[in-house]
Design a protein around this motif. Structure first.
Motif, short mmCIF file in Angstrom:
data_model
loop_
_atom_site.label_atom_id
_atom_site.label_comp_id
_atom_site.label_asym_id
_atom_site.label_seq_id
_atom_site.Cartn_x
_atom_site.Cartn_y
_atom_site.Cartn_z
N THR A 1 -7.27 0.49 2.67
CA THR A 1 -6.87 1.89 2.56
C THR A 1 -7.99 2.70 1.93
N VAL B 1 0.86 -1.19 0.00
CA VAL B 1 0.00 0.00 0.00
C VAL B 1 0.89 1.23 0.00
N PHE C 1 2.01 3.58 3.38
CA PHE C 1 1.13 3.05 4.42
C PHE C 1 1.53 3.51 5.82
N SER D 1 0.17 7.10 6.20
CA SER D 1 -1.25 7.26 5.88
C SER D 1 -2.13 7.20 7.12
N THR E 1 -5.20 4.25 6.22
CA THR E 1 -4.89 2.85 5.96
C THR E 1 -5.01 2.07 7.26
#
Length: 202
Positions: free
Chosen positions: A121, A99, A102, A105, A108
């Motif tokens: 996500t 991802v 990640f 984020s 996520t």
């Protein structure tokens, strides 16, 4: 990235925003149960592919599953359950590392429930990256891993069972791959609102 112990829920307000911004809802199962049912053909395909890989690398027989000419012996202990839990965690971590961004984020999520482990996500990702995220655990754990373990002499009966289990457990991932490949244009983008998926052409 956030850790969750329950399934992320759809936000009705965000849903309206996505529709207003011309995002198209993906035609997908509305429940985990229905998704599991529709995934059965992919489960069989995954199992056959993985079986062929193990057979080609070190062989696979009923003795690996405790079956002999005269008896059937199935032994499950605490260590086996820990191995299975570890497999689930590794499976989801492989999803996670593909991802984009990640770690930074805030949209996520990784988690586990009584139904399954999951990675989700709500950031926008490309169709191609979504496919990589979905394919990764099956390719790494059920195709590449048995080849590597066979080369170093560590493909034990327990590892064969776990690798086959991963192939079976990857069936919903393969259903998602099928849905994306048949509905989303090659240069398309995807976004999630909870477990509801939307797409938009580039």
């Amino acid at each position: 990235m956030k850790i969750k112990f329950g399934l992320p829920k759809e936000d009705p307000t965000f849903d309206e925003e996505l529709i207003g911004d011309k995002w198209t809802p993906l035609k997908e199962p509305k429940s985990i149960g229905l998704a599991s049912l529709l995934s059965i053909p992919f489960m069989l395909i995954n199992l056959i592919i993985c079986w062929v890989v193990i057979e080609a690398t070190s062989g696979l027989s009923l003795k690996d599953f405790g079956v002999t000419d005269s008896s059937v012996t199935i032994s499950i202990n605490g260590s086996h359950l820990l191995w299975l839990l570890g497999l689930i965690v590794v499976h989801e971590l492989i999803h996670l590392i593909f991802v984009p961004h990640f770690i930074k984020s805030k949209k996520t999520y990784i988690g586990i429930t009584w139904q399954a482990g999951f990675v989700l996500t709500e950031d926008i990702i490309s169709r191609s990256r979504f496919l990589v995220i979905s394919f990764a655990p099956f390719i790494v754990l059920s195709i590449l891993l048995p080849i590597v373990l066979s080369l170093v002499g560590m493909l034990t009966p327990l590892m064969k069972v776990l690798i086959l289990f991963n192939a079976i457990a990857s069936c919903v991932d393969m259903l998602n791959v099928y849905l994306i490949m048949t509905q989303v244009p090659k240069k398309g983008r995807l976004i999630n609102n909870g477990f509801k998926t939307y797409w938009k052409a580039a």
